[in-house]
Design a protein around this motif. Structure first.
Motif, PDB file in Angstrom:
ATOM      1  N   CYS A 160      10.989  11.361   1.859  1.00 22.50           N
ATOM      2  CA  CYS A 160      10.670  11.354   0.485  1.00 22.50           C
ATOM      3  C   CYS A 160       9.056  11.890   0.204  1.00 22.50           C
ATOM      4  N   SER A 161       8.237  11.728   1.382  1.00 27.54           N
ATOM      5  CA  SER A 161       7.042  12.354   1.197  1.00 27.54           C
ATOM      6  C   SER A 161       7.204  13.991   1.279  1.00 27.54           C
ATOM      7  N   MET A 162       8.068  14.599   2.083  1.00 30.85           N
ATOM      8  CA  MET A 162       8.373  15.855   2.018  1.00 30.85           C
ATOM      9  C   MET A 162       8.625  16.531   0.488  1.00 30.85           C
ATOM     10  N   HIS A 170       5.585  16.233  -1.631  1.00 30.38           N
ATOM     11  CA  HIS A 170       4.938  17.546  -1.466  1.00 30.38           C
ATOM     12  C   HIS A 170       5.229  18.874  -1.939  1.00 30.38           C
ATOM     13  N   LYS A 171       6.617  19.031  -1.919  1.00 28.43           N
ATOM     14  CA  LYS A 171       7.442  20.188  -2.237  1.00 28.43           C
ATOM     15  C   LYS A 171       7.317  20.389  -3.807  1.00 28.43           C
ATOM     16  N   THR A 172       7.305  19.327  -4.341  1.00 28.75           N
ATOM     17  CA  THR A 172       7.360  19.098  -6.002  1.00 28.75           C
ATOM     18  C   THR A 172       5.979  19.310  -6.444  1.00 28.75           C
ATOM     19  N   LEU A 173       4.768  18.600  -5.929  1.00 24.43           N
ATOM     20  CA  LEU A 173       3.653  18.788  -6.590  1.00 24.43           C
ATOM     21  C   LEU A 173       2.757  19.693  -6.029  1.00 24.43           C
ATOM     22  N   GLN A 197      -5.397  14.481  -7.125  1.00 25.08           N
ATOM     23  CA  GLN A 197      -5.827  13.061  -6.485  1.00 25.08           C
ATOM     24  C   GLN A 197      -4.881  12.276  -6.028  1.00 25.08           C
ATOM     25  N   GLU A 198      -5.358  11.769  -4.953  1.00 24.71           N
ATOM     26  CA  GLU A 198      -4.425  10.736  -3.826  1.00 24.71           C
ATOM     27  C   GLU A 198      -3.299   9.811  -4.894  1.00 24.71           C
ATOM     28  N   VAL A 199      -4.196   9.270  -5.792  1.00 17.19           N
ATOM     29  CA  VAL A 199      -3.350   8.144  -6.641  1.00 17.19           C
ATOM     30  C   VAL A 199      -2.021   8.966  -7.308  1.00 17.19           C
ATOM     31  N   ILE A 200      -2.166  10.144  -7.585  1.00 12.37           N
ATOM     32  CA  ILE A 200      -1.354  10.674  -8.162  1.00 12.37           C
ATOM     33  C   ILE A 200       0.238  10.725  -7.096  1.00 12.37           C
ATOM     34  N   TYR A 201      -0.413  11.086  -6.078  1.00 10.88           N
ATOM     35  CA  TYR A 201       0.736  11.393  -5.000  1.00 10.88           C
ATOM     36  C   TYR A 201       1.284  10.050  -4.654  1.00 10.88           C
ATOM     37  N   GLN A 202       0.467   8.952  -4.608  1.00 12.43           N
ATOM     38  CA  GLN A 202       0.739   7.487  -4.524  1.00 12.43           C
ATOM     39  C   GLN A 202       1.864   7.074  -5.326  1.00 12.43           C
ATOM     40  N   ARG A 203       1.565   7.462  -6.759  1.00 15.30           N
ATOM     41  CA  ARG A 203       2.463   7.149  -7.873  1.00 15.30           C
ATOM     42  C   ARG A 203       3.985   7.788  -7.916  1.00 15.30           C
ATOM     43  N   VAL A 204       3.961   9.208  -7.217  1.00 13.32           N
ATOM     44  CA  VAL A 204       5.204   9.718  -7.203  1.00 13.32           C
ATOM     45  C   VAL A 204       6.039   9.313  -6.127  1.00 13.32           C
ATOM     46  N   LEU A 205       5.230   9.107  -4.991  1.00 12.49           N
ATOM     47  CA  LEU A 205       5.836   8.461  -3.821  1.00 12.49           C
ATOM     48  C   LEU A 205       6.610   7.055  -4.003  1.00 12.49           C
ATOM     49  N   VAL A 206       5.823   6.330  -4.640  1.00 12.92           N
ATOM     50  CA  VAL A 206       6.781   5.123  -5.161  1.00 12.92           C
ATOM     51  C   VAL A 206       8.042   5.428  -5.848  1.00 12.92           C
ATOM     52  N   GLU A 216       9.856   8.249  -5.720  1.00 13.04           N
ATOM     53  CA  GLU A 216      10.996   8.866  -4.628  1.00 13.04           C
ATOM     54  C   GLU A 216      11.457   7.475  -3.839  1.00 13.04           C
ATOM     55  N   MET A 217      10.557   6.655  -3.270  1.00 14.24           N
ATOM     56  CA  MET A 217      10.920   5.704  -2.361  1.00 14.24           C
ATOM     57  C   MET A 217      11.898   4.598  -3.230  1.00 14.24           C
ATOM     58  N   GLN A 218      11.643   4.381  -4.465  1.00 13.27           N
ATOM     59  CA  GLN A 218      12.612   3.567  -5.035  1.00 13.27           C
ATOM     60  C   GLN A 218      13.932   4.099  -5.164  1.00 13.27           C
ATOM     61  N   LEU A 219      13.892   5.543  -5.598  1.00 11.44           N
ATOM     62  CA  LEU A 219      15.045   6.253  -5.651  1.00 11.44           C
ATOM     63  C   LEU A 219      15.944   6.355  -4.292  1.00 11.44           C
ATOM     64  N   ALA A 220      15.244   6.245  -3.123  1.00 12.11           N
ATOM     65  CA  ALA A 220      15.949   6.290  -2.000  1.00 12.11           C
ATOM     66  C   ALA A 220      16.217   5.016  -1.323  1.00 12.11           C
ATOM     67  N   GLY A 221      15.965   3.775  -2.181  1.00 11.90           N
ATOM     68  CA  GLY A 221      16.281   2.325  -1.912  1.00 11.90           C
ATOM     69  C   GLY A 221      15.571   1.979  -0.706  1.00 11.90           C
TER      70      GLY A 221
END
Length: 56
Positions: A18-20, A23-26, A31-40, A42-47
Motif C-alpha cells: 500500500c505504501s509503495m 509513493h508511485k502514484t503521488l 505534505q505528510e497529511v496528504i500521504y496519510q489520507r491516501v494511505l488510509v 489504500e489500506m481500506q481497499l486492501a482490507g
C-alpha cells in the motif's frame, strides 16, 4: 515477499505494498497529511483494519 516463519509477514507485505502504491502514484513533494489520507484509502481497499494516529 511473505515468509511464513514470521508471524505478521503477510500483513507487513500488504502494508508495504500500500505504501509503495501511494509513493508511485503521488511521488514526492506533498505534505505528510496528504500521504496519510491516501494511505488510509489504500489500506481500506486492501482490507487492512487500523487506527490512525493512535495515542498510547
Amino acid at each position: 515477499m511473505i515468509n511464513e516463519k514470521y508471524k505478521y509477514s503477510e500483513l507487513t507485505s500488504k502494508i508495504i505494498g500500500c505504501s509503495m502504491t501511494v509513493h508511485k502514484t503521488l511521488g514526492s513533494g506533498f505534505q505528510e497529511v496528504i500521504y496519510q489520507r491516501v494511505l488510509v484509502i489504500e489500506m481500506q481497499l486492501a482490507g487492512i483494519s487500523f487506527a490512525r494516529e493512535f495515542e498510547i
